[in-house]
Design a protein around this motif. Structure first.
Motif, mmCIF file in Angstrom:
data_model
loop_
_atom_site.group_PDB
_atom_site.id
_atom_site.type_symbol
_atom_site.label_atom_id
_atom_site.label_comp_id
_atom_site.label_asym_id
_atom_site.label_seq_id
_atom_site.Cartn_x
_atom_site.Cartn_y
_atom_site.Cartn_z
ATOM 1 N N THR A 90 0.837 -1.203 0.000
ATOM 2 C CA THR A 90 0.000 0.000 0.000
ATOM 3 C C THR A 90 0.869 1.249 0.000
ATOM 4 O O THR A 90 0.593 2.213 -0.725
ATOM 5 N N PHE A 91 1.908 1.265 0.803
ATOM 6 C CA PHE A 91 2.842 2.386 0.776
ATOM 7 C C PHE A 91 3.412 2.581 -0.636
ATOM 8 O O PHE A 91 3.533 3.706 -1.122
ATOM 9 N N MET A 92 3.753 1.477 -1.305
ATOM 10 C CA MET A 92 4.311 1.565 -2.648
ATOM 11 C C MET A 92 3.266 2.087 -3.629
ATOM 12 O O MET A 92 3.573 2.916 -4.499
ATOM 13 N N ALA A 93 2.019 1.626 -3.506
ATOM 14 C CA ALA A 93 0.951 2.077 -4.393
ATOM 15 C C ALA A 93 0.690 3.571 -4.249
ATOM 16 O O ALA A 93 0.272 4.235 -5.204
ATOM 17 N N LEU A 94 0.945 4.114 -3.065
ATOM 18 C CA LEU A 94 0.724 5.534 -2.809
ATOM 19 C C LEU A 94 1.959 6.384 -3.126
ATOM 20 O O LEU A 94 1.987 7.585 -2.850
ATOM 21 N N GLY A 95 2.995 5.744 -3.676
ATOM 22 C CA GLY A 95 4.186 6.473 -4.078
ATOM 23 C C GLY A 95 5.115 6.835 -2.944
ATOM 24 O O GLY A 95 5.962 7.719 -3.087
ATOM 25 N N GLN A 96 4.988 6.140 -1.789
ATOM 26 C CA GLN A 96 5.821 6.434 -0.618
ATOM 27 C C GLN A 96 7.116 5.623 -0.691
ATOM 28 O O GLN A 96 7.267 4.578 -0.054
ATOM 29 N N ALA A 97 8.056 6.120 -1.486
ATOM 30 C CA ALA A 97 9.265 5.359 -1.791
ATOM 31 C C ALA A 97 10.132 5.113 -0.556
ATOM 32 O O ALA A 97 10.627 4.004 -0.345
ATOM 33 N N LYS A 98 10.341 6.132 0.281
ATOM 34 C CA LYS A 98 11.228 5.979 1.430
ATOM 35 C C LYS A 98 10.669 4.984 2.444
ATOM 36 O O LYS A 98 11.415 4.155 2.992
ATOM 37 N N THR A 99 9.378 5.057 2.688
ATOM 38 C CA THR A 99 8.761 4.120 3.630
ATOM 39 C C THR A 99 8.815 2.705 3.091
ATOM 40 O O THR A 99 9.106 1.755 3.823
ATOM 41 N N SER A 100 8.517 2.551 1.797
ATOM 42 C CA SER A 100 8.588 1.231 1.182
ATOM 43 C C SER A 100 9.997 0.660 1.276
ATOM 44 O O SER A 100 10.183 -0.542 1.513
ATOM 45 N N LEU A 101 10.987 1.515 1.093
ATOM 46 C CA LEU A 101 12.376 1.074 1.181
ATOM 47 C C LEU A 101 12.709 0.582 2.587
ATOM 48 O O LEU A 101 13.323 -0.473 2.754
ATOM 49 N N PHE A 102 12.289 1.336 3.604
ATOM 50 C CA PHE A 102 12.565 0.922 4.974
ATOM 51 C C PHE A 102 11.924 -0.428 5.283
ATOM 52 O O PHE A 102 12.558 -1.314 5.879
ATOM 53 N N LEU A 103 10.686 -0.596 4.875
ATOM 54 C CA LEU A 103 9.985 -1.843 5.153
ATOM 55 C C LEU A 103 10.586 -3.003 4.378
ATOM 56 O O LEU A 103 10.596 -4.142 4.848
ATOM 57 N N ALA A 104 11.095 -2.710 3.178
ATOM 58 C CA ALA A 104 11.767 -3.750 2.410
ATOM 59 C C ALA A 104 13.044 -4.204 3.108
ATOM 60 O O ALA A 104 13.403 -5.384 3.078
ATOM 61 N N LEU A 105 13.727 -3.262 3.730
ATOM 62 C CA LEU A 105 14.963 -3.590 4.456
ATOM 63 C C LEU A 105 14.697 -4.301 5.779
ATOM 64 O O LEU A 105 15.496 -5.113 6.226
ATOM 65 N N LEU A 106 13.577 -3.978 6.408
ATOM 66 C CA LEU A 106 13.336 -4.406 7.783
ATOM 67 C C LEU A 106 13.369 -5.912 7.952
ATOM 68 O O LEU A 106 14.132 -6.440 8.762
ATOM 69 N N ARG A 107 12.540 -6.615 7.200
ATOM 70 C CA ARG A 107 12.391 -8.056 7.424
ATOM 71 C C ARG A 107 13.651 -8.833 7.061
ATOM 72 O O ARG A 107 14.080 -9.717 7.810
ATOM 73 N N LYS A 108 14.253 -8.493 5.919
ATOM 74 C CA LYS A 108 15.361 -9.291 5.419
ATOM 75 C C LYS A 108 16.718 -8.851 5.969
ATOM 76 O O LYS A 108 17.468 -9.646 6.535
ATOM 77 N N ILE A 109 17.032 -7.566 5.791
ATOM 78 C CA ILE A 109 18.377 -7.087 6.124
ATOM 79 C C ILE A 109 18.535 -6.822 7.614
ATOM 80 O O ILE A 109 19.492 -7.265 8.249
ATOM 81 N N ILE A 110 17.581 -6.076 8.177
ATOM 82 C CA ILE A 110 17.715 -5.661 9.578
ATOM 83 C C ILE A 110 17.472 -6.815 10.536
ATOM 84 O O ILE A 110 18.122 -6.913 11.589
ATOM 85 N N LEU A 111 16.554 -7.711 10.179
ATOM 86 C CA LEU A 111 16.173 -8.780 11.110
ATOM 87 C C LEU A 111 16.695 -10.156 10.695
ATOM 88 O O LEU A 111 17.449 -10.788 11.432
ATOM 89 N N LEU A 112 16.294 -10.640 9.524
ATOM 90 C CA LEU A 112 16.531 -12.045 9.196
ATOM 91 C C LEU A 112 18.005 -12.392 9.020
ATOM 92 O O LEU A 112 18.473 -13.410 9.546
ATOM 93 N N VAL A 113 18.739 -11.584 8.262
ATOM 94 C CA VAL A 113 20.150 -11.910 8.019
ATOM 95 C C VAL A 113 20.950 -11.982 9.326
ATOM 96 O O VAL A 113 21.665 -12.970 9.565
ATOM 97 N N PRO A 114 20.880 -10.964 10.207
ATOM 98 C CA PRO A 114 21.606 -11.091 11.481
ATOM 99 C C PRO A 114 21.145 -12.287 12.314
ATOM 100 O O PRO A 114 21.973 -12.974 12.930
ATOM 101 N N LEU A 115 19.838 -12.534 12.347
ATOM 102 C CA LEU A 115 19.327 -13.667 13.126
ATOM 103 C C LEU A 115 19.827 -14.997 12.559
ATOM 104 O O LEU A 115 20.154 -15.918 13.326
ATOM 105 N N ALA A 116 19.896 -15.104 11.236
ATOM 106 C CA ALA A 116 20.356 -16.345 10.617
ATOM 107 C C ALA A 116 21.834 -16.604 10.890
ATOM 108 O O ALA A 116 22.291 -17.748 10.837
#
Length: 439
Positions: free
Chosen positions: A365-391
Motif C-alpha cells: 500500500t505504501f508503494m501504491a501511494l508512491g511512498q518510496a522511502k517508507t517502502s524502502l525501509f519496510l523492504a529492508l526491515l524483514r530481510k536485512i535488519i532482522l533475518l540476516v543477522p538472526l540467521a
C-alpha cells in the motif's frame, strides 16, 4: 479487487512454476537427483537477483504509470513505460556479462561444494543466456497489470509456464540433457513470454504503448522509477542474500543434506508468498488510480479488504505446511534422510509466515501511494535488519543448525508487527477523511 487480483495471483503462482518445476523434475533424476537438486538450489540467489532487477524497473514504473493514467496524463504514462524498457534492456546486458564471468567463484561462495558445483554451473551457464527474456517478460508485464488488464497479464505468464512444464520432462528424461535441459526449457519459455508481453504493449489492445520516441535514457524519469523501484528490488534481492546466508550456514553446520533442505524450504516459501504478492499486484492499480484521483475513501476500503485477504492466505498456507510437511517434501525428492529432515524443520521454519500477510498488505500500500522511502525501509526491515543477522547469530549462539531454521519465524513476526504499526500511525496523514465527494 477480485477481477484484477485473481488473474494476478494465478500469474504469480504460474511464474513460480518456472523454477519450482525445474527443481521438482531435477530432484527426481535417477541416482543423482538429490545432489543435482542441491546444485541447482545454490543458483537460486543469482536467479532471484536477476528477477529483482526486473522488479526494479517494472514495479517501480508501473505504479507511476497508473497514477499518471488516473490523472489523465497518458503521454506521461507512456514516457515512463519507454524509460522502463530502456532500463530493462541495459540491465539484462550487464547482468548476463557480469554473472557469466564470475559465476563459479560466486556459486562456491553461495554454498556450493565440490560435489554440487558442476550441476550449478551447468544450469546457470545456460540460464544466463535468457536474461534478456526474463527482464522483459517480468518487468513489462507489470505495465499490463497497471492498466487493469489482468487477464492478458496472466496469459503472458501462463503461456511460458505451460511450455516450461512440457519442455522440462522432454529435455530431462527423453533427450537426457540433465540440468542443462531444465535451464534450456526455462529460457525458451521465458522467450515466448517476452514476445507476448512486448507484442501486447505494441498492439492496439493495450492502453499504453511502447513508442520509439519514449525509448532512451531520461534521467529525470528514470530517477522517479528508481526511487519507487528500489523497494521491490530490495524485497527480492534481499531474498537472494537470505538464501546465501542460509545456504552457507547450512553447509557450515550441517552439510549438503541441509543445503538441500534449504532449497526445498525456499521453494515452498515462494509458493506461499506469491499469492499475497499476486493479490497486491492486482490491487495496486486500484489504489494508485484512486489515490491519483484523490478518492481516499476507496483506497481505505481497498486496504481493509486487502489486509483481510492476505492474512487469510498466509494463515491457511501456514496450516498446510505445518500439518503435512513430509508430503510437501516428497514433491521434490524421495530420499528418506532428506524427507525426514524437511518434515522435522518445516513447521519451525514457517512458524511466523501467517503474520506475513500484514506486512505485504501494508508495504504494498505504501508503494501504491508512491511512498518510496517508507517502502524502502519496510523492504529492508524483514530481510536485512532482522533475518540476516538472526540467521547468523542464532545457530552460532545455539551451536546447532536448528537456530538457522528458527531465524525465519522470529523475523516474520517482528517485521509484520512493526509494519502494521507504522501503517496505522501514518494512514490518517496519507489518506485524510475529509476529501472531495467520493463514490
Amino acid at each position: 479487487m477480485l477481477r484484477l487480483a485473481a488473474p494476478a495471483v494465478a500469474a504469480q503462482l504460474i511464474n513460480v512454476l518456472y523454477n519450482i518445476v525445474d527443481r521438482i523434475y531435477i530432484g527426481h533424476i535417477a541416482v543423482v537427483g538429490k545432489t543435482a537438486l542441491t546444485g541447482v538450489g545454490v543458483t537460486f540467489p543469482i536467479l532471484t537477483l536477476i528477477s529483482a532487477f526486473s522488479a526494479f524497473a517494472g514495479m517501480g514504473g508501473a505504479p507511476l504509470a497508473s497514477i499518471r493514467l488516473g490523472a489523465g496524463d497518458r503521454k506521461g504514462a507512456e514516457a515512463i513505460l519507454g524509460s522502463a524498457v530502456s532500463m530493462l534492456v541495459t540491465m539484462a546486458l550487464v547482468l548476463t556479462l557480469g554473472f557469466s564471468v564470475f559465476q563459479r567463484p560466486l556459486l562456491l561462495a553461495f554454498g556450493a561444494s565440490a560435489d554440487t558445483i558442476g550441476y550449478a554451473t551447468d544450469y546457470l551457464t545456460i540460464y544466463l543466456l535468457g536474461t534478456i527474456f526474463v527482464q522483459l517478460s517480468l518487468g513489462l508485464n507489470t505495465f499490463i497489470s497497471a492498466q487493469g488488464k489482468a487477464m492478458p497479464a496472466m496469459c503472458s505468464v501462463l503461456i511460458g509456464a505451460v511450455l516450461n512444464i512440457l519442455l522440462d520432462p522432454l529435455f530431462l528424461f527423453v533427450f537426457r540433457m540433465g540440468v542443462k535441459g531444465a535451464a534450456l526449457a526455462t529460457i525458451l519459455s521465458q522467450a515466448v513470454s517476452a514476445v507476448w508481453v512486448v507484442g501486447f504493449l505494441c498492439s492496439g489492445r493495450s492502453g499504453l504503448h511502447i513508442r520509439r520516441e519514449h525509448l532512451g535514457f531520461r534521467p529525470r524519469v528514470m530517477g522517479k522509477i528508481a526511487a519507487l523501484g528500489v523497494a521491490p528490488f530490495i524485497m527480492q534481492s534481499t531474498e537472494s542474500l537470505v538464501t546465501v546466508v542460509l545456504n552457507v550456514g547450512a553447509q557450515k553446520y550441517g552439510g549438503d543434506l541441509y543445503v538441500a533442505s534449504i532449497t526445498i524450504l525456499q521453494s515452498v516459501m515462494q509458493v506461499i508468498v506469491m499469492p499475497s504478492h499476486g493479490i497486491t499486484t492486482g490491487v495496486q492499480p486500484i489504489m494508485s488510480y484512486n489515490y491519483g484521483a484523490k478518492n481516499y475513501a476507496r483506497v481505505r476500503a481497498v486496504f481493509r479488504r486487502l489486509l483481510a485477504v492476505t492474512m487469510t492466505v498466509t494463515t491457511a498456507a501456514f496450516l498446510l505446511v505445518a500439518l503435512f510437511p513430509a508430503a510437501v517434501a516428497l514433491m521434490f525428492n524421495d530420499d528418506p534422510q532428506l524427507v525426514t529432515l524437511v518434515g522435522r524443520v518445516m513447521p519451525l521454519f514457517f512458524g511466523g509466515v501467517w503474520a506475513f500477510g500484514a506486512q505485504v498488505a501494508c508495504q504494498s500500500t505504501f508503494m501504491a501511494l508512491g511512498q518510496a522511502k517508507t517502502s524502502l525501509f519496510l523492504a529492508l526491515l524483514r530481510k536485512i535488519i532482522l533475518l540476516v543477522p538472526l540467521a547468523v547469530l542464532l545457530p552460532w549462539l545455539s551451536g546447532s543448525v536448528m537456530g538457522l531454521y528458527a531465524a525465519e519465524p522470529v523475523a516474520d513476526f517482528l517485521a509484520s508487527a512493526a509494519t502494521l504499526t507504522l501503517f496505522l500511525k501514518r494512514r490518517k496523514t496519507l489518506l485524510p477523511l475529509k476529501t472531495q465527494e467520493e463514490n
